[in-house]
Design an enzyme around this catalytic site. Structure first.
Site, PDB file in Angstrom:
ATOM      1  N   ASP A   1       0.638  -1.203   0.141  1.00 50.87           N
ATOM      2  CA  ASP A   1      -0.050  -0.061   0.091  1.00 50.87           C
ATOM      3  C   ASP A   1       0.768   1.149  -0.063  1.00 50.87           C
ATOM      4  O   ASP A   1       0.706   2.077  -0.802  1.00 50.87           O
ATOM      5  CB  ASP A   1      -0.893  -0.026   1.165  1.00 50.87           C
ATOM      6  CG  ASP A   1      -1.615  -1.492   1.448  1.00 50.87           C
ATOM      7  OD1 ASP A   1      -1.495  -2.141   0.353  1.00 50.87           O
ATOM      8  OD2 ASP A   1      -2.300  -1.485   2.538  1.00 50.87           O
TER       9      ASP A   1
ATOM     10  N   GLU B   1       3.616  -9.234  11.280  1.00 49.23           N
ATOM     11  CA  GLU B   1       3.409  -8.855   9.733  1.00 49.23           C
ATOM     12  C   GLU B   1       4.671  -8.337   8.997  1.00 49.23           C
ATOM     13  O   GLU B   1       5.069  -8.688   7.875  1.00 49.23           O
ATOM     14  CB  GLU B   1       2.392  -7.845   9.911  1.00 49.23           C
ATOM     15  CG  GLU B   1       1.599  -7.350   8.743  1.00 49.23           C
ATOM     16  CD  GLU B   1       0.833  -6.132   8.921  1.00 49.23           C
ATOM     17  OE1 GLU B   1       0.693  -5.508  10.001  1.00 49.23           O
ATOM     18  OE2 GLU B   1       0.206  -5.681   7.861  1.00 49.23           O
TER      19      GLU B   1
END
Ligand code: 9WN
Length: 457
Positions: A194, A428
């Site tokens: 992103d 993550e």
């Protein structure tokens, strides 16, 4: 619910793989994979919401497209039936025309921004019953289904899932090609990376909505320094509204505030088209069209090479110009994954991969592979896709190195990735200075891809 590792004959050459690995590293616990395999399995079990495994607890309370595909790759080794369910549930979120959305909301009252009330899919023509988003994500699903089928063949499952997969690939070409075989993305979220610095300039041209109009949920889970800024979120939200106003299907002549050729997305699609062709053959369907699409994508990617800069460049279709900054991002290495690079190009990409000022480990940043080159002003070791190490990128690069016969380097990267998760857990992303896990903890694809790195030679 994932169970302990399968002991059937189809367990993907586990013993051969783990013994090679032990010889190379001399690491006792990694040699057997004991502990790590169980820990990864436990993460997937804890994140299993029955119909789908969430990417991570709290912060990601729904089913994401490429997460689920990568989760299925890991589940293939421990619970193939659960892996098949994961895929079927994802495919049940497909729009009638083929779009496989980036999020399937189950249940629909999730605590996530932007949630179903923002996307407003329900009630739109051709939407699935379940609430979904209206954009997509990197198409790694065909590759995941191939891994699953190679580990545990199930023709009935392929007969059920391959037609939807095929529709999605066709949708991408029919809706997202702009006089070029390469497909475009219309939101940075579609790239899966992103806030990558390659989107900085194109995103700065997008009109922003006032961030006071919505409440970000991500910051309830993760410190702001590790996430995109408010300004970026204002633009992400604006793009969602603009796309929603066009029912998520802008026509090819409509001017868009963000429309972008992402070389990584196309590289993943090229491999997925090969895998779709292979899957179609398994069930006696013609494979020629998928093969032709794969070849056209490879040709298109090859044409993005810039000899002077020595890399495959993304292209901003809105401004009509190549994006030089894309070469600072690890995604620029993925043409290697698709097998596009010739020997000279491959040499250059591999040099950057291991270069200590590039993506490779260095004394100050011993953990690789960084998501942005360290020599860039935009490199930030703790901010999301702007520097931290990601397990899915390492996994894609392991496949890329293997594809080019670089076994020793592939093993080195695999071992480093396994060391990282063993020492720091399944996060993550990771700070390349210390290996500290950051972002969402107990992250599913870090666990599932660990299983795959352990089990597949
Ligand atoms: C937006 C779920 C997803 C991943 C993406 C990652 C992140 C979402 C977010 O999380 O994106 O789609 O809220 O930041 O960038 O790759 O699929 O893990």
């Amino acid at each position: 619910m994932p169970r302990a590792r399968s002991t059937t004959r189809e367990s993907c050459s586990l013993s051969q793989h783990t013994s090679d690995w032990g010889e190379m590293t001399g690491n006792r616990s990694r040699r057997s994979g004991h502990g790590l395999r169980e820990a990864a399995t436990a993460i997937l079990a804890a994140n299993d919401h029955g119909t789908h495994v969430v990417p991570g607890p709290g912060q990601y309370p729904a089913q994401w497209n490429w997460d689920s595909a990568l989760i299925a790759v890991g589940l293939a080794h421990i619970d193939p039936a659960r892996a098949r369910l994961e895929v079927e549930q994802l495919l049940s979120g497909r729009w009638d025309d083929g779009l496989l959305p980036h999020i399937v909301f189950r249940p629909s009252d999730v605590d996530y921004f932007p949630g179903p009330s923002v996307w407003q899919s329900q009630g739109m023509a051709g939407a699935p019953i379940v609430a979904v988003s209206g954009i997509t994500q990197p198409p790694v699903l065909a590759t995941a289904i191939r891994v699953l089928h190679e580990c545990h063949p199930d023709i009935g499952f392929l007969e059920r899932s391959v037609p939807s997969l095929d529709r999605w690939h066709r949708w991408l070409h029919d809706n997202r090609s702009r006089s070029n075989p390469l497909v475009a993305i219309v939101h940075p979220w579609e790239s899966g990376t992103d806030n990558s610095p390659r989107f900085d300039k194109p995103l700065s041209l997008v009109s922003a909505v006032d961030v006071g109009r919505f409440q970000r949920r991500d910051l309830e889970h993760v410190p702001a320094e590790q996430r995109p800024g408010d300004e970026e979120y204002g633009r992400y939200a604006s793009l969602v509204e603009q796309l929603r106003d066009r029912s998520y299907r802008p026509t090819s002549d409509e001017p868009l505030e963000f429309i972008y050729i992402d070389v990584a997305f196309n590289s993943i699609l090229a491999v997925a088209e090969d895998d779709l062709a292979w899957l179609r053959q398994q069930i006696g369907l013609p494979a020629q069209e998928a093969r032709e699409r794969a070849a056209a994508l490879r040709q298109g990617i090859a044409e993005t090479w810039d000899d002077e800069l020595g890399g495959f460049l993304d292209f901003d279709l809105r401004q009509g110009m190549p994006v030089i900054e894309s070469l600072e991002c690890v995604t620029s290495l993925l043409p290697m994954y698709a097998g596009v690079a010739d020997q000279n190009q491959l040499g250059k990409l591999i040099d950057t991969l291991w270069d200590p000022t590039g993506f490779g480990p260095s004394p100050e940043f011993p953990v690789g592979i960084t998501s942005v080159v360290k020599r860039s002003d935009r490199f930030d070791p703790r901010c999301y896709w702007r520097g931290p190490v990601w397990v899915n990128m390492n996994w894609l690069l392991v496949q890329a190195l293997r594809r080019h016969g670089r076994q020793e380097e592939a093993s080195r990267l695999r071992d480093r990735t396994l060391d990282l998760v063993q020492e720091h857990g399944f996060y993550e992303y990771y700070d390349p200075r210390t290996g500290e896990g950051i972002g969402c903890s107990r992250f599913s694809w870090s666990a599932s891809l660990t299983l795959d790195l352990l089990e597949r030679p």
